[in-house]
Structures are given as structure tokens and as C-alpha cells.
Design a protein around this motif. Structure first.
Motif, short mmCIF file in Angstrom:
data_model
loop_
_atom_site.label_atom_id
_atom_site.label_comp_id
_atom_site.label_asym_id
_atom_site.label_seq_id
_atom_site.Cartn_x
_atom_site.Cartn_y
_atom_site.Cartn_z
N HIS A 12 0.84 -1.20 0.00
CA HIS A 12 0.00 0.00 0.00
C HIS A 12 0.87 1.25 0.00
N CYS A 16 -3.23 5.11 2.37
CA CYS A 16 -4.31 4.17 2.02
C CYS A 16 -5.11 3.82 3.27
N CYS A 44 -2.00 -2.70 -3.92
CA CYS A 44 -3.42 -2.56 -3.57
C CYS A 44 -4.16 -1.75 -4.64
ZN LIG Z 1 -3.91 0.30 -0.36
#
Ligand SMILES: [Zn+2]
Length: 200
Positions: A12, A16, A44
Motif C-alpha cells: 500500500h 491508504c 493494492c
Molecule cells: Zn492500499
């Protein structure tokens, strides 16, 4: 800079909303997304800048690409663009932006350092995927219309006297080239259909 947990194998970007959970599971810090790729860690979909752009531009992109003979599809967190003449990938930058990579036509030493094997970074700042599409079209047009590139690409030479052995050989080569181009066009149409099918 990206974080991932060994448990989830999903990386990530900072900011996030999934990050809180990752940080609890002993997060590992990665400097670059290419390092994540090398380690087989997926990025992600919520915070991948390429995916975010892809989602928000998908509708405009579909129309634009259909009108301009571009094929596009999203895969592995990257977006691929393809024309009759060139291939490209849009990848995330490590600070949350997006960049364009161009498929190599011949090998250069510096290509070994590229985070995307077989592609080199195109030195062009893009803000959107449509931006990239426009750039790709301009790039193709430039390559096809500059004299130096045209000679190599068209391969059509005249100059030998008509009917001579050289002339016949050249005709034969031109025919072959035409056939190759026709096949290329058909394959390209398949690619476009395939990318449309993949989007559903
Ligand atoms: Zn993420």
C-alpha cells in the motif's frame, strides 16, 4: 515508499485506508513499486495511482481509444496501451504519480536498469491516462512522418531501373512487407477485441 504485510502480500502507498491493518501485522517497508514487483507483492487496487486513474477514466478511455485505434487493458496494476506501431505501459511512481514506459525496439545497455523489463521510461510527465494516449498518438505520428524514421519503417525503395533484377528483388521485398503489415493489422484488431472482451 510502500508498506506491505507478509501475511497479505499486498503493498500500500502511504495514506491508504487499508494501511492501519497492515501496520498492525508487522509491516515491511519497500522503497519502490518495482521492488514490490520483484518480490511478487501485488499493489493494492485502492491506492495504486494507475488503478485509480484507470477506474475514473475508463469510460472516456474506451471512447477515445476506439476512435483513435488504440488498444488498452489493465493487468497486474499496470495499464497497457498498444497501437499498430508501438507498445506502452503506464506504471505508478513511488510518490503516487503515474509514468509512461515505452517498449524497447532494440536493446540498449541502460535498459537493464529499467524497473519494467523490455521497456524504458519515457521522459514525459503524465497526469492522466488520456494524456498518455495523446502522447502515444503524437509519438507514432512523429515516427511515421520524420524522414529518417520513414525510410526504415516503410522499407519501400525505388531507384533501380524497372524490370531489372534488383528491381524485381525489391518488388518481392515490398510484397513481403505488405503481407507482414497486413498480418500486423489483423493481430492488432484481435488485440483490440481481446482488450474489449477483458473489460466486459
Ligand atoms: Zn492500499
Amino acid at each position: 515508499m510502500l508498506y506491505y504485510s507478509k501475511k497479505s502480500k499486498v503493498a500500500h502507498f502511504p495514506g491508504c485506508h487499508h494501511l492501519g491493518r497492515v501496520l498492525v501485522d508487522n509491516a515491511v517497508l519497500l522503497d519502490t513499486w518495482s521492488e514490490a514487483r520483484r518480490q511478487g507483492v501485488r499493489i493494492c487496487k485502492c491506492c495504486n495511482p494507475v488503478w485509480k486513474r484507470y477506474k475514473s477514466e475508463q469510460r472516456t478511455l474506451t471512447t477515445f481509444c476506439a476512435q483513435n485505434g488504440l488498444a488498452f487493458y489493465g493487468q497486474d496494476g499496470l495499464v497497457s496501451l498498444k497501437t499498430m506501431h508501438s507498445q506502452w505501459k503506464i506504471a505508478p511512481t513511488d510518490d503516487g504519480g503515474i509514468v509512461l514506459f515505452h517498449r524497447n525496439t532494440r536493446y540498449k545497455k541502460s535498459d537493464a536498469q529499467s524497473p519494467l523489463s523490455g521497456y524504458h521510461l519515457q521522459n514525459f510527465r503524465i497526469l492522466s491516462i488520456i494524456d498518455a494516449c495523446q502522447y502515444v498518438l503524437d509519438h507514432d505520428a512523429y515516427r511515421l512522418h520524420t524522414p529518417a524514421a520513414k525510410d526504415k519503417q516503410s522499407g519501400v525503395k525505388t531507384g533501380s531501373p524497372k524490370g531489372s533484377r534488383k528491381w524485381r528483388a525489391q518488388q518481392k521485398r515490398n510484397k513481403k512487407k505488405e503481407r507482414r503489415d497486413a498480418i500486423k493489422r489483423v493481430l492488432f484488431i484481435f488485440d483490440q477485441l481481446e482488450s474489449e472482451r477483458a473489460r466486459g
